[in-house]
Design an enzyme around this catalytic site. Structure first.
Site, PDB file in Angstrom:
ATOM      1  N   ASP A 155       0.954  -1.095   0.043  1.00 40.70           N
ATOM      2  CA  ASP A 155       0.059  -0.017   0.100  1.00 40.70           C
ATOM      3  C   ASP A 155       0.921   1.054  -0.075  1.00 40.70           C
ATOM      4  O   ASP A 155       1.474   1.730   0.981  1.00 40.70           O
ATOM      5  CB  ASP A 155      -0.815   0.063   1.376  1.00 40.70           C
ATOM      6  CG  ASP A 155      -1.658   1.233   1.328  1.00 40.70           C
ATOM      7  OD1 ASP A 155      -2.545   1.329   0.180  1.00 40.70           O
ATOM      8  OD2 ASP A 155      -2.061   1.773   2.197  1.00 40.70           O
ATOM      9  N   GLU A 163      -0.983  -1.145  -5.099  1.00 37.06           N
ATOM     10  CA  GLU A 163      -2.343  -0.328  -5.058  1.00 37.06           C
ATOM     11  C   GLU A 163      -2.281   0.443  -6.405  1.00 37.06           C
ATOM     12  O   GLU A 163      -1.370   1.388  -6.407  1.00 37.06           O
ATOM     13  CB  GLU A 163      -2.906   0.490  -3.999  1.00 37.06           C
ATOM     14  CG  GLU A 163      -4.205   1.002  -4.024  1.00 37.06           C
ATOM     15  CD  GLU A 163      -4.739   1.693  -2.919  1.00 37.06           C
ATOM     16  OE1 GLU A 163      -5.136   0.997  -1.959  1.00 37.06           O
ATOM     17  OE2 GLU A 163      -4.450   3.049  -2.565  1.00 37.06           O
ATOM     18  N   ASP A 179      -2.801   1.234   6.755  1.00 36.44           N
ATOM     19  CA  ASP A 179      -2.050   0.891   5.656  1.00 36.44           C
ATOM     20  C   ASP A 179      -1.540  -0.512   5.608  1.00 36.44           C
ATOM     21  O   ASP A 179      -1.618  -1.180   4.504  1.00 36.44           O
ATOM     22  CB  ASP A 179      -0.556   1.757   5.767  1.00 36.44           C
ATOM     23  CG  ASP A 179      -1.083   3.361   5.935  1.00 36.44           C
ATOM     24  OD1 ASP A 179      -1.143   4.063   5.106  1.00 36.44           O
ATOM     25  OD2 ASP A 179      -1.231   3.639   7.076  1.00 36.44           O
TER      26      ASP A 179
END
Length: 210
Positions: free
Chosen positions: A7, A68, A141
Site C-alpha cells: 500500500d 495499489e 496501511d
C-alpha cells in the site's frame, strides 16, 4: 502462491505478505509499515523505502508483488508521494524478476468485502476475519497491504491459471498447424514426384516407339 502486498505511501508504506491459493483460506506471513521522516528530503525517503522493500523480498521471498494502483486525489502533494513510492515498489520487484500486479482500491474492496465501496473499517474487519488474526492489523496501511495481497492471491491466481491454459492451448494449436503444413508439403512432394515419374515413363515409351 506467496504475495507481497504494497500500500504505497511516502510517510507510511504498508506491507503485507500472504500465502494461499484460490478457493482456500489465505494465511498471513508478515505485516508491517515502512515509515519515513517528513523532515527528510524526498529522495532520501524513497531510498529508505527501497532498502526496506529489498529486505522484505529477500526475507519472505514472494512469488509476486501486488501494488495499489494510484488515482488522482484532491491533495496533489499526497498523490505525488504515493505515486513515487509505488514506482519504487515496482522497480524493486522488477529488479528481482518478480511479476507486479496493480489493483484498484475498488477491486481490492470487492475481493475482500464483496463491495467496491466498502470503508476502511470494513476492509480491516474482513482482513482480520479472512486471515483469522487474533487482533486487527494497524495502522490502516498495514491492513490495506494485506487486503491487496489477498486480492491478488484470489484474483491473480485465477488469472494466472487462465493465462497458462490459454498459452497451452495456443501452443497446441500452433503445433497442430505446423504438422498440417508439414503434411501438406509431404503430400505435394509425393504428388510432384509421381508426376515426374509418369512424365519420364511417357518420354521413354515415346522414344521407344520411334
Amino acid at each position: 502462491m506467496r504475495v507481497l502486498g504494497v500500500d504505497p505511501g511516502l510517510t507510511r508504506c504498508g506491507l503485507g505478505v500472504v500465502e494461499g491459493m484460490p478457493g482456500r483460506p489465505p494465511v498471513m506471513v508478515a505485516v508491517g509499515v515502512i515509515r519515513t521522516p517528513v523532515e527528510d528530503e524526498v529522495a532520501q525517503r524513497l531510498v529508505r523505502i527501497e532498502a526496506e522493500l529489498e529486505q522484505w523480498i529477500a526475507e519472505h521471498k514472494p512469488d509476486a508483488v501486488a501494488v495499489e494502483r494510484v488515482f488522482a486525489q484532491h491533495n496533489v502533494r499526497t498523490v505525488m508521494g504515493t505515486a513515487q513510492a509505488s514506482g519504487v515498489a515496482m522497480v524493486v520487484a522488477a529488479r528481482r524478476g518478480l511479476p507486479v500486479a496493480l489493483h484498484t482500491p475498488s477491486e481490492v474492496k470487492a475481493a475482500v468485502t464483496g463491495s467496491g465501496r466498502a470503508g476502511k473499517e470494513q476492509v480491516t474487519s474482513m482482513v482480520t476475519r479472512i486471515l483469522q488474526l487474533p487482533e486487527r492489523p494497524t495502522p490502516a496501511d498495514a491492513a490495506d497491504a494485506l487486503a491487496l495481497a489477498i486480492c491478488h492471491v484470489w484474483r491473480g491466481g485465477v488469472a494466472g491459471k487462465l493465462q497458462q491454459a490459454a498459452a497451452a492451448r495456443a501452443h497446441l494449436e500452433a503445433r497442430a498447424e505446423a504438422q498440417a503444413r508439414l503434411q501438406k508439403a509431404r503430400l505435394r512432394a509425393a504428388v510432384e514426384a509421381q508426376q515426374g515419374k509418369a512424365a519420364r515413363q511417357g518420354r521413354t515409351v515415346s522414344g521407344g516407339s520411334r
